[in-house]
Design an enzyme around this catalytic site. Structure first.
Site, PDB file in Angstrom:
ATOM      1  N   HIS A 265       0.811  -1.227   0.000  1.00  8.13           N
ATOM      2  CA  HIS A 265       0.000   0.000   0.000  1.00  8.13           C
ATOM      3  C   HIS A 265       0.849   1.285   0.000  1.00  8.13           C
ATOM      4  O   HIS A 265       0.644   2.190   0.792  1.00  8.13           O
ATOM      5  CB  HIS A 265      -1.016  -0.012   1.147  1.00  8.13           C
TER       6      HIS A 265
ATOM      7  N   HIS B  88      -0.467   5.093   9.515  1.00  5.05           N
ATOM      8  CA  HIS B  88       0.915   5.580   9.486  1.00  5.05           C
ATOM      9  C   HIS B  88       1.002   6.906  10.242  1.00  5.05           C
ATOM     10  O   HIS B  88       1.232   7.957   9.645  1.00  5.05           O
ATOM     11  CB  HIS B  88       1.375   5.782   8.048  1.00  5.05           C
TER      12      HIS B  88
ATOM     13  N   GLU C 107       5.374  -4.923   8.247  1.00  6.72           N
ATOM     14  CA  GLU C 107       3.952  -4.762   7.905  1.00  6.72           C
ATOM     15  C   GLU C 107       3.330  -6.069   7.427  1.00  6.72           C
ATOM     16  O   GLU C 107       2.109  -6.248   7.503  1.00  6.72           O
ATOM     17  CB  GLU C 107       3.774  -3.706   6.798  1.00  6.72           C
TER      18      GLU C 107
ATOM     19  N   HIS D  68      10.674  -3.597   2.423  1.00  7.04           N
ATOM     20  CA  HIS D  68      11.058  -2.197   2.279  1.00  7.04           C
ATOM     21  C   HIS D  68      11.597  -1.667   3.598  1.00  7.04           C
ATOM     22  O   HIS D  68      11.241  -2.148   4.665  1.00  7.04           O
ATOM     23  CB  HIS D  68       9.919  -1.316   1.756  1.00  7.04           C
TER      24      HIS D  68
END
Lengths: 284, 129
Positions: A12, A59, A240, A193
């Site tokens: 996302h 976030h 995540e 990431h």
């Protein structure tokens, strides 16, 4: 009775949302990312879900350091796309499903998972980018969405095992709802990431693909992987991916049903700082 | 009894745990305030004066003024919060992430297009490249 028909998994990345909103999807850099979702857009139209239960992480948008719920279920009638600092995304308001969400909250809490109940929450790119990727640019989202936020910002985040068990409790909750709804569960975030420090930009293609393989075939084993493996191998923000195990835990094979059908699988590097992974599993 | 923190061994990485969160509380809450357009405008008009409204340490304030994100993280900042400073400056997440690596913006972008930073040599401190 309501039933879970399918689970959808996707990264996302905020830059994907910006590319859609600014009309950049046809650029060479972005074309291969969006091509990976062509099938999914058609598929969703055919599936016509009544409700999407969307697992994502906030976030530092709705939840600052004032309060950090580990698991939060959105029970409101609607949720507004948030201003994350660049201005709000020009996407439709998210319409909730308060009755089903409250039912799930009550059932899952009685099943020993201490959810935080949220009646006011702006939703950030973690929720709206997956919707944009799979629904496209629309005037209204195709169905109500129940936002389910997981803390992956402040460590320790919930373990993969805990997420996998929670998914099972969510399946039990949905299946005990007395309306014949077609419910999908989406797990979002990841894949590899790292957005911080001198190691920023880390991508681990082999590890990501092994994760996808195991998510399909060995979710129980995968759920036992410790946090440190995610951090070391998939980057600090790769953690995540524990959220994908919530969606996977809600599939029927975990409860003795048949193995799901893999309807779609996609992997691409990069979108901004991130490896994009996407998977669709249908219950049988 | 001390807590087990195996992630201390991951190179170039700071995990935002409860200790870091405690140190960075006001720094991160300052960042959070930049989600409102009027606060972004006030910050841009006089950064120092805006920072002085927050009970942050002088080091934290200086790190923000310098846009030194590695320093901000060492002082308890978290990247999802710090991203609000970048957004206020009109920077993308890729520009922010790249700024912490010692690479130029172009070098970082090229590295990502070519498949990103390799995991080889980056798993643990002391691992041989």
């Amino acid at each position: 009775m309501a039933r879970i028909t399918a689970s959808v998994y996707t990264s996302h990345v905020p830059a994907i949302g910006a590319a859609i909103d600014l009309g950049k999807t046809g650029e060479d850099y972005w074309k291969p990312v969006f091509a990976g979702y062509d099938f999914s857009k058609k598929w969703l139209k055919e599936q016509k879900p009544d409700v999407i239960f969307l697992v994502f992480n906030d976030h530092a948008t709705a939840f600052s350091l004032e309060m950090i719920p580990t698991f939060a279920i959105g029970t409101a009638a609607e949720f507004t796309p948030a201003d994350e600092g660049w201005g709000p995304r020009p996407v439709p308001k998210v319409i909730g499903h308060p009755r089903l969400a409250s039912h799930i909250a009550q059932s899952v809490i009685q099943d020993d998972f201490d959810l935080t109940i949220v009646n006011k929450m702006d939703v950030d790119h973690g929720l709206t980018v997956p919707l944009s990727l799979v629904c496209g640019q629309v005037e209204a989202w195709p169905c109500p969405v129940i936002p389910f936020a997981v803390n992956v910002v402040q460590y320790p985040v919930p373990s993969g095992r805990r997420c996998f068990m929670l998914g099972q409790a969510i399946r039990r909750a949905i299946e005990s709802y007395d309306e014949p709804l077609n419910v999908q569960i989406w797990g979002t975030g990841g894949m590899s990431h790292q957005l911080q420090g001198p190691r920023a930009g880390l991508i681990n293609r082999e590890w990501d693909n092994a994760f996808l393989d195991r998510l399909i075939k060995d979710p129980d084993g995968l759920s036992r992987m410790p946090h440190i493996d995610y951090v070391r191998e998939a980057g600090s923000e790769g953690i995540e991916l524990v959220m994908w195990l919530i969606a996977r835990g809600a599939m029927s094979d975990v409860n003795g049903g048949k193995a799901p059908t893999v309807r779609h699988r996609f992997y691409h590097v990069p979108a901004s700082n991130t490896a994009v992974g996407h998977l669709i599993l249908e219950n049988n | 009894m001390s807590l087990d923190k195996p992630y201390k061994d991951v190179p170039g990485t700071t995990i935002f745990d409860a200790d870091m969160s405690r140190q960075g509380y006001h720094l991160n809450q300052f960042c959070m305030s930049l989600m409102k357009a009027e606060n972004r405008a006030r910050f841009k008009a006089n950064e120092r004066a805006y920072l002085d409204e927050w009970p942050m340490t002088e080091e934290q304030k200086q790190a923000v003024l310098d846009r030194d994100l590695n320093r901000c993280i060492a002082l308890g900042g978290n990247i999802y919060f710090l991203a609000k400073i970048g957004a206020t400056d009109g920077k993308s997440f890729q520009q922010m992430a790249g700024s912490m690596t010692g690479m130029t913006e172009d070098q970082y972008r090229d590295m990502m297009v070519k498949g990103g930073r390799s995991i080889e040599g980056n798993r643990s401190i002391g691992e041989k490249k």
